[in-house]
Design a protein around this motif. Structure first.
Motif, PDB file in Angstrom:
ATOM      1  N   GLN A 200       0.808  -1.217   0.000  1.00 35.59           N
ATOM      2  CA  GLN A 200       0.000   0.000   0.000  1.00 35.59           C
ATOM      3  C   GLN A 200       0.840   1.265   0.000  1.00 35.59           C
ATOM      4  N   ARG A 201       2.134   1.108  -0.294  1.00 41.21           N
ATOM      5  CA  ARG A 201       3.063   2.239  -0.343  1.00 41.21           C
ATOM      6  C   ARG A 201       3.146   2.983   0.988  1.00 41.21           C
ATOM      7  N   CYS A 202       2.925   2.260   2.098  1.00 41.52           N
ATOM      8  CA  CYS A 202       3.155   2.833   3.430  1.00 41.52           C
ATOM      9  C   CYS A 202       4.648   2.757   3.746  1.00 41.52           C
ATOM     10  N   TRP A 203       5.191   3.772   4.351  1.00 41.01           N
ATOM     11  CA  TRP A 203       6.538   3.664   4.900  1.00 41.01           C
ATOM     12  C   TRP A 203       6.488   2.687   6.070  1.00 41.01           C
ATOM     13  N   ASN A 204       7.480   1.823   6.171  1.00 41.82           N
ATOM     14  CA  ASN A 204       7.452   0.726   7.151  1.00 41.82           C
ATOM     15  C   ASN A 204       7.971   1.178   8.514  1.00 41.82           C
ATOM     16  N   TRP A 205       7.271   2.118   9.107  1.00 34.31           N
ATOM     17  CA  TRP A 205       7.673   2.740  10.358  1.00 34.31           C
ATOM     18  C   TRP A 205       7.662   1.775  11.538  1.00 34.31           C
ATOM     19  N   PHE A 206       7.001   0.625  11.403  1.00 35.98           N
ATOM     20  CA  PHE A 206       6.842  -0.306  12.522  1.00 35.98           C
ATOM     21  C   PHE A 206       7.848  -1.453  12.496  1.00 35.98           C
ATOM     22  N   ASN A 207       8.789  -1.451  11.554  1.00 39.69           N
ATOM     23  CA  ASN A 207       9.820  -2.483  11.503  1.00 39.69           C
ATOM     24  C   ASN A 207      11.079  -2.020  12.224  1.00 39.69           C
ATOM     25  N   ALA A 208      11.697  -2.920  12.987  1.00 39.35           N
ATOM     26  CA  ALA A 208      12.886  -2.554  13.764  1.00 39.35           C
ATOM     27  C   ALA A 208      14.008  -2.028  12.876  1.00 39.35           C
ATOM     28  N   VAL A 209      14.232  -2.660  11.718  1.00 41.74           N
ATOM     29  CA  VAL A 209      15.318  -2.231  10.842  1.00 41.74           C
ATOM     30  C   VAL A 209      15.055  -0.831  10.299  1.00 41.74           C
ATOM     31  N   ASP A 210      13.781  -0.450  10.179  1.00 45.34           N
ATOM     32  CA  ASP A 210      13.413   0.868   9.671  1.00 45.34           C
ATOM     33  C   ASP A 210      13.277   1.894  10.785  1.00 45.34           C
ATOM     34  N   GLN A 211      13.799   1.551  11.965  1.00 39.97           N
ATOM     35  CA  GLN A 211      13.888   2.472  13.096  1.00 39.97           C
ATOM     36  C   GLN A 211      15.343   2.635  13.540  1.00 39.97           C
ATOM     37  N   THR A 212      16.262   2.312  12.624  1.00 33.22           N
ATOM     38  CA  THR A 212      17.689   2.281  12.944  1.00 33.22           C
ATOM     39  C   THR A 212      18.466   3.184  11.988  1.00 33.22           C
ATOM     40  N   ARG A 213      19.335   4.005  12.539  1.00 31.09           N
ATOM     41  CA  ARG A 213      20.132   4.915  11.708  1.00 31.09           C
ATOM     42  C   ARG A 213      20.995   4.134  10.725  1.00 31.09           C
ATOM     43  N   ASP A 214      21.049   4.630   9.491  1.00 24.02           N
ATOM     44  CA  ASP A 214      21.870   4.082   8.416  1.00 24.02           C
ATOM     45  C   ASP A 214      21.482   2.655   8.035  1.00 24.02           C
ATOM     46  N   GLN A 215      20.247   2.288   8.316  1.00 28.34           N
ATOM     47  CA  GLN A 215      19.712   1.021   7.856  1.00 28.34           C
ATOM     48  C   GLN A 215      18.316   1.239   7.271  1.00 28.34           C
ATOM     49  N   GLY A 216      17.871   0.277   6.480  1.00 26.87           N
ATOM     50  CA  GLY A 216      16.512   0.273   5.979  1.00 26.87           C
ATOM     51  C   GLY A 216      16.097   1.574   5.310  1.00 26.87           C
ATOM     52  N   GLU A 217      14.812   1.886   5.428  1.00 28.10           N
ATOM     53  CA  GLU A 217      14.259   3.069   4.762  1.00 28.10           C
ATOM     54  C   GLU A 217      14.829   4.386   5.288  1.00 28.10           C
ATOM     55  N   PRO A 218      15.156   4.517   6.593  1.00 26.96           N
ATOM     56  CA  PRO A 218      15.795   5.768   7.014  1.00 26.96           C
ATOM     57  C   PRO A 218      17.084   6.068   6.257  1.00 26.96           C
ATOM     58  N   SER A 219      17.880   5.041   5.962  1.00 29.88           N
ATOM     59  CA  SER A 219      19.134   5.280   5.232  1.00 29.88           C
ATOM     60  C   SER A 219      18.858   5.774   3.820  1.00 29.88           C
ATOM     61  N   ILE A 220      17.779   5.272   3.212  1.00 29.65           N
ATOM     62  CA  ILE A 220      17.441   5.704   1.846  1.00 29.65           C
ATOM     63  C   ILE A 220      16.943   7.140   1.847  1.00 29.65           C
ATOM     64  N   ILE A 221      16.058   7.478   2.789  1.00 29.82           N
ATOM     65  CA  ILE A 221      15.525   8.844   2.855  1.00 29.82           C
ATOM     66  C   ILE A 221      16.640   9.837   3.169  1.00 29.82           C
ATOM     67  N   ALA A 222      17.527   9.470   4.093  1.00 30.31           N
ATOM     68  CA  ALA A 222      18.679  10.336   4.372  1.00 30.31           C
ATOM     69  C   ALA A 222      19.572  10.464   3.138  1.00 30.31           C
ATOM     70  N   GLY A 223      19.720   9.367   2.385  1.00 27.00           N
ATOM     71  CA  GLY A 223      20.503   9.412   1.155  1.00 27.00           C
ATOM     72  C   GLY A 223      19.908  10.338   0.119  1.00 27.00           C
ATOM     73  N   ILE A 224      18.580  10.303  -0.025  1.00 27.73           N
ATOM     74  CA  ILE A 224      17.901  11.224  -0.953  1.00 27.73           C
ATOM     75  C   ILE A 224      18.140  12.664  -0.521  1.00 27.73           C
ATOM     76  N   THR A 225      18.023  12.913   0.783  1.00 30.80           N
ATOM     77  CA  THR A 225      18.245  14.264   1.313  1.00 30.80           C
ATOM     78  C   THR A 225      19.648  14.751   0.966  1.00 30.80           C
ATOM     79  N   ARG A 226      20.628  13.906   1.193  1.00 29.62           N
ATOM     80  CA  ARG A 226      22.017  14.302   0.925  1.00 29.62           C
ATOM     81  C   ARG A 226      22.284  14.462  -0.567  1.00 29.62           C
ATOM     82  N   ASP A 227      21.622  13.647  -1.394  1.00 28.24           N
ATOM     83  CA  ASP A 227      21.779  13.794  -2.848  1.00 28.24           C
ATOM     84  C   ASP A 227      21.339  15.183  -3.299  1.00 28.24           C
ATOM     85  N   VAL A 228      20.176  15.622  -2.792  1.00 27.94           N
ATOM     86  CA  VAL A 228      19.662  16.946  -3.175  1.00 27.94           C
ATOM     87  C   VAL A 228      20.584  18.038  -2.651  1.00 27.94           C
ATOM     88  N   MET A 229      21.099  17.855  -1.426  1.00 27.75           N
ATOM     89  CA  MET A 229      22.021  18.842  -0.862  1.00 27.75           C
ATOM     90  C   MET A 229      23.309  18.925  -1.668  1.00 27.75           C
TER      91      MET A 229
END
Length: 409
Positions: free
Chosen positions: A208-237
């Motif tokens: 359903q294109r939900c961000w997986n906020w309830f998974n442990a790996v997606d609540q960890t710095r530099d892992q899972g979806e947080p690492s991708i979103i941070a990567g997108i942020t840094r790419d634009v910067m």
């Protein structure tokens, strides 16, 4: 449920769980009436009236509201909640044991027409407004996977002066185009000379294109979806002239929960967080605890990280994510030095009343700000019907978030 059955038989338990999540999308949660904690002051208007509203109309108290009537969507969610625990337990048990011993509960979902349920229930109503800036496609790949994104570069951006950057995380079933249309954040980007990037969740990562906020790996710095979103942020910067002291992240619902995660894990990257109808950091660790958190029964982790500035919007009639989540976000987000609290009731002309509570430092600068919108459900306040999950009768959440983000601290 038929979809879940077919998915289970054809693709296995993990895919079936995604199918169940799809049916749960927009489901009901606790309907407890939510009251502001502090005694309100006099009413005031801070949002301009819509063009059709009389300029001299005096704000009035809204009449008492009757409890929300059940809808086909809430009826479906209540039916699913009765068999969900056993379903999930069975799915967990068969993950490693094959399908032979699994029995899918049998029932018929009530029939309803999603197309007749209005913009607040999802479904954009028209094409995006044409704007003079550029809406650019991009993608980011790392060890955790690949996600696309859309970047809005306003026509006022020349690259000579560093610009603020806002990361906007959409909710379930949404995509960057829909979210941009509903929040009207690109229009504000033109006005405020701000870059806005919209990461896109993939259906491969969540049906359903939900961000997986309830998974442990997606609540960890530099892992899972947080690492991708941070990567997108840094790419634009890296590709644009961005003021690294003015990088912000905001989101709606599942995107709001992920925005909280990003602000908690990357206080060195994001200067402030905006959460609309979202949940606190690490409030769940799996699908059952996610459903509980959405009803207001959330986990409280021992370590919550640095409290960075946060602004929270939530409707007190939200039956998808209980408004207690908004209270918890503020309780965790307010700085220990921000002891002064100001409560300001108000009302949008011809729209919702609201209570705005500001937790500020001794010098008057706000650190945490909460908007409780009376009578509003699970939708972006003040949004456009061109996008899904919007409520045009509420205060302008997009404008208020940008005002809060750009407040000097």
């Amino acid at each position: 449920m038929r979809t879940a059955t077919r998915t289970l038989l054809g693709q296995g338990p993990a895919a079936a769980t995604s199918a169940i999540q799809k049916a749960l999308n927009g489901g009901a949660a606790a309907r407890a009436t939510h009251q502001p904690a502090a005694q309100p002051q006099a009413m005031r208007d801070i949002n301009p009236p819509p063009p059709h509203a009389a300029q001299s109309a005096a704000p009035q108290q809204p009449p008492p509201e009757a409890p929300a009537a059940p809808t086909p969507m809430t009826d479906a969610a209540e039916i699913m909640s009765r068999f969900m625990p056993d379903m999930l337990a069975n799915l967990d048990r068969v993950q490693g044991a094959g399908m032979a011993n699994f029995k899918m509960p049998s029932f018929d979902m009530p029939s309803f027409d999603l197309g007749a349920m209005g913009g607040a229930m999802g479904g954009a109503h028209g094409p995006a407004e044409a704007l003079p800036g550029k809406f650019i496609d991009g993608s980011h790949t790392n060890a955790a996977g690949t996600r696309g994104y859309k970047l809005y570069v306003p026509s006022t951006y020349s690259g000579e002066q560093a610009a603020p950057l806002l990361v906007m995380l959409h909710g379930c079933t949404q995509d960057p185009l829909d979210f941009a249309s509903g929040t009207q954040m690109n229009q504000l980007a033109e006005e405020l000379q701000c870059l806005v990037v919209y990461p896109a969740q993939s259906q491969q990562a969540n049906a359903q294109r939900c961000w997986n906020w309830f998974n442990a790996v997606d609540q960890t710095r530099d892992q899972g979806e947080p690492s991708i979103i941070a990567g997108i942020t840094r790419d634009v910067m890296a590709s644009h002239n961005v003021d690294d002291s003015q990088v912000y992240v905001a989101g709606l619902s599942a995107g709001g929960a992920m925005a909280t995660i990003m602000g908690t894990l990357y206080p060195d990257l994001y200067a402030a967080v905006g959460v609309h109808s979202g949940l606190p950091f690490a409030s769940a660790q799996d699908l059952p605890s996610a459903l509980a958190a959405m009803k207001g029964n959330f986990r409280r982790p021992q370590s919550q990280g640095k409290a960075i500035p946060i602004i929270v919007f939530h409707g007190d009639k939200d039956t998808t994510v209980h408004p207690a989540n908004g209270d918890e976000l503020i309780a965790r987000g307010k700085h220990k030095a921000a002891n002064d609290m100001v409560v300001e009731p108000g009302r949008v002309p011809d729209g919702h009343a609201y209570t705005r509570t500001v937790h500020q430092h001794p010098d008057g600068t706000p650190h945490a700000e909460q908007w409780l919108i009376h009578g509003a459900g699970h939708a972006w306040s003040g949004g456009s019907s061109r996008g899904s999950y919007t409520d045009g009768k509420g205060p302008d959440a997009s404008r208020e978030m940008m005002r809060f983000f750009q407040t000097k601290r």
